[in-house]
Write a protein that holds these residues in place. Structure first.
Motif, short mmCIF file in Angstrom:
data_model
loop_
_atom_site.label_atom_id
_atom_site.label_comp_id
_atom_site.label_asym_id
_atom_site.label_seq_id
_atom_site.Cartn_x
_atom_site.Cartn_y
_atom_site.Cartn_z
N THR B 122 -41.17 -38.38 1.99
CA THR B 122 -42.17 -39.29 1.45
C THR B 122 -41.69 -40.74 1.51
OG1 THR B 122 -42.80 -37.56 -0.06
CG2 THR B 122 -43.67 -39.72 -0.49
N LEU B 123 -40.41 -40.95 1.26
CA LEU B 123 -39.91 -42.33 1.23
C LEU B 123 -39.88 -42.97 2.60
CD1 LEU B 123 -36.99 -42.72 -1.30
CD2 LEU B 123 -39.04 -44.06 -1.14
N THR B 124 -39.67 -42.18 3.65
CA THR B 124 -39.73 -42.79 4.97
C THR B 124 -41.19 -42.96 5.36
OG1 THR B 124 -39.54 -40.60 5.89
CG2 THR B 124 -37.55 -41.91 5.86
N PRO B 125 -41.61 -44.17 5.65
CA PRO B 125 -43.02 -44.44 5.87
C PRO B 125 -43.57 -43.69 7.07
CG PRO B 125 -41.85 -46.45 5.51
CD PRO B 125 -40.82 -45.39 5.68
N GLY B 126 -44.88 -43.40 7.02
CA GLY B 126 -45.52 -42.67 8.10
C GLY B 126 -45.64 -41.20 7.79
N THR B 127 -44.86 -40.70 6.85
CA THR B 127 -44.98 -39.30 6.46
C THR B 127 -45.05 -39.22 4.94
OG1 THR B 127 -42.59 -39.16 6.62
CG2 THR B 127 -43.84 -38.24 8.43
N LEU B 128 -45.89 -38.29 4.44
CA LEU B 128 -46.11 -38.19 3.00
C LEU B 128 -46.23 -36.72 2.63
CD1 LEU B 128 -47.15 -39.39 0.22
CD2 LEU B 128 -49.39 -39.38 1.24
N THR B 129 -45.38 -36.23 1.75
CA THR B 129 -45.44 -34.83 1.36
C THR B 129 -46.63 -34.61 0.45
OG1 THR B 129 -43.05 -34.88 1.35
CG2 THR B 129 -44.09 -32.93 0.44
N VAL B 130 -47.61 -33.83 0.92
CA VAL B 130 -48.78 -33.55 0.08
C VAL B 130 -48.49 -32.38 -0.84
CG1 VAL B 130 -51.19 -32.90 0.06
CG2 VAL B 130 -50.36 -34.45 1.79
N ASP B 131 -47.88 -31.32 -0.31
CA ASP B 131 -47.55 -30.19 -1.17
C ASP B 131 -46.38 -29.42 -0.60
OD1 ASP B 131 -47.68 -28.62 -3.34
OD2 ASP B 131 -49.74 -27.96 -3.06
N LEU B 132 -45.77 -28.62 -1.48
CA LEU B 132 -44.61 -27.84 -1.11
C LEU B 132 -44.79 -26.46 -1.73
CD1 LEU B 132 -41.65 -27.30 -0.33
CD2 LEU B 132 -40.95 -28.72 -2.21
N ILE B 133 -45.09 -25.47 -0.88
CA ILE B 133 -45.32 -24.12 -1.38
C ILE B 133 -44.26 -23.21 -0.81
CG2 ILE B 133 -46.94 -22.20 -1.48
CD1 ILE B 133 -49.16 -24.34 -1.04
N ASP B 134 -43.43 -22.62 -1.68
CA ASP B 134 -42.27 -21.84 -1.27
C ASP B 134 -41.41 -22.62 -0.27
OD1 ASP B 134 -43.00 -19.87 -2.97
OD2 ASP B 134 -44.23 -18.84 -1.51
N ASP B 135 -41.44 -22.24 1.01
CA ASP B 135 -40.62 -23.03 1.94
C ASP B 135 -41.47 -23.74 2.98
OD1 ASP B 135 -41.39 -20.80 3.18
OD2 ASP B 135 -39.46 -20.32 4.11
#
Lengths: 115, 170
Positions: B122-135
């Motif tokens: 998320t901190l590196t611009p251009g990518t954003l973690t929307v969700d994290l389900i298990d792996d």
């Protein structure tokens, strides 16, 4: 007292201001909420960090507190942008995508079926 | 027995970190400040160490410190690079974005390592973690450069994950 540190400080403050401005410009120009979150929260990470770094050069006595501020931004920023993005998806705000790539859709649909 | 000593280690680790933060903020050597900080941080640590850390002092192992240092360097380089990329996109007259939500599987095992990876992405611009389900990570990507899962993994996470595995999963 003009030393090399003063100039470094001004340099980093100016750099931070430029990146913060680019973040604001990004919020204005991007097509939908998710890309705006990207521009607004990310360009500003480097912006805020180099701004604080510049202040640390200008006022060396404050550097410990400023370091904690940088760490706090680094920890809280990703959490808030993740929360905004996920919350908007839960409210059925579909992301803008030219190529219609949306891997998260299936997760939401399977949750709907379970209800 | 081992579990008990580990508990004490985690408690002391939490106490130490909180005390460092306290003294960094007060920046004074007045005895009243020192004693208050000692007691208050000790109390907070006693109630909160269970959720504060699962690793304790084992994070200060020299091998781990080396990899944490290496990770910060890789992360800072990625941060600056991707910030410049996003800046270019924003300034480009045609706004060449190609966004979409992609997913990839991570091979990290511990929850803490996954959280660090998600926050780094998320901190590196251009990518954003929307969700994290298990792996499985669901990533909103500002400018997609690959579409198959292996390529996505290679472009977003491979550099960070290599080091994180060495820090947390060994």
């Amino acid at each position: 007292m003009e030393t090399i540190f003063t100039y470094l400080g001004y340099f980093f403050v100016a750099l931070g201001a430029i990146f913060l401005f680019l973040g604001a410009l990004g919020i204005y120009r991007m097509p939908d909420l998710y890309t705006r979150v990207q521009a607004g929260t990310k360009a500003s990470t480097l912006g805020a960090m180099s701004l604080i770094l510049g202040v640390a050069f200008l006022e060396p006595d404050w550097w410990i507190k400023l370091l904690i501020m940088i760490l706090f931004i680094a920890f809280s920023n990703p959490l808030s942008s993740h929360a905004i993005a996920r919350g908007s998806y839960k409210h059925n705000l579909k992301p803008f995508s030219k190529e219609q790539v949306d891997a998260y859709e299936e997760v939401e649909e399977s949750k709907e079926e379970q209800k | 027995m081992k579990k008990k000593t580990q508990k004490w280690g985690r408690f002391l680790y939490t106490w130490l970190i909180l005390m460092i933060v306290w003294y960094a903020y007060t920046v004074s050597l007045a005895p009243a400040e020192l004693i208050t900080g000692f007691v208050v941080t000790g109390l907070i640590a006693a109630f909160n160490f269970a959720s504060f850390t699962h690793y304790g002092f084992s994070l200060f192992h020299p091998r781990r410190i080396y990899y944490i240092f290496q990770f910060s360097i890789v992360f800072l380089v990625a941060l600056v690079k991707s910030n410049i990329q996003v800046a270019k996109i924003v300034l480009h007259p045609k706004l060449p974005v190609n966004p979409g939500i992609v997913k990839f599987k991570s091979s990290l095992k511990s929850d803490f390592a996954k959280m660090v990876l998600a926050n780094t992405i998320t901190l590196t611009p251009g990518t954003l973690t929307v969700d994290l389900i298990d792996d499985e990570f669901y990533i909103h990507w500002l400018n997609m450069t690959s579409h198959d899962e292996a390529g996505i993994y290679q472009d977003i996470a491979a550099d960070f994950e290599k080091i994180l595995i060495k820090i947390f999963d060994k």
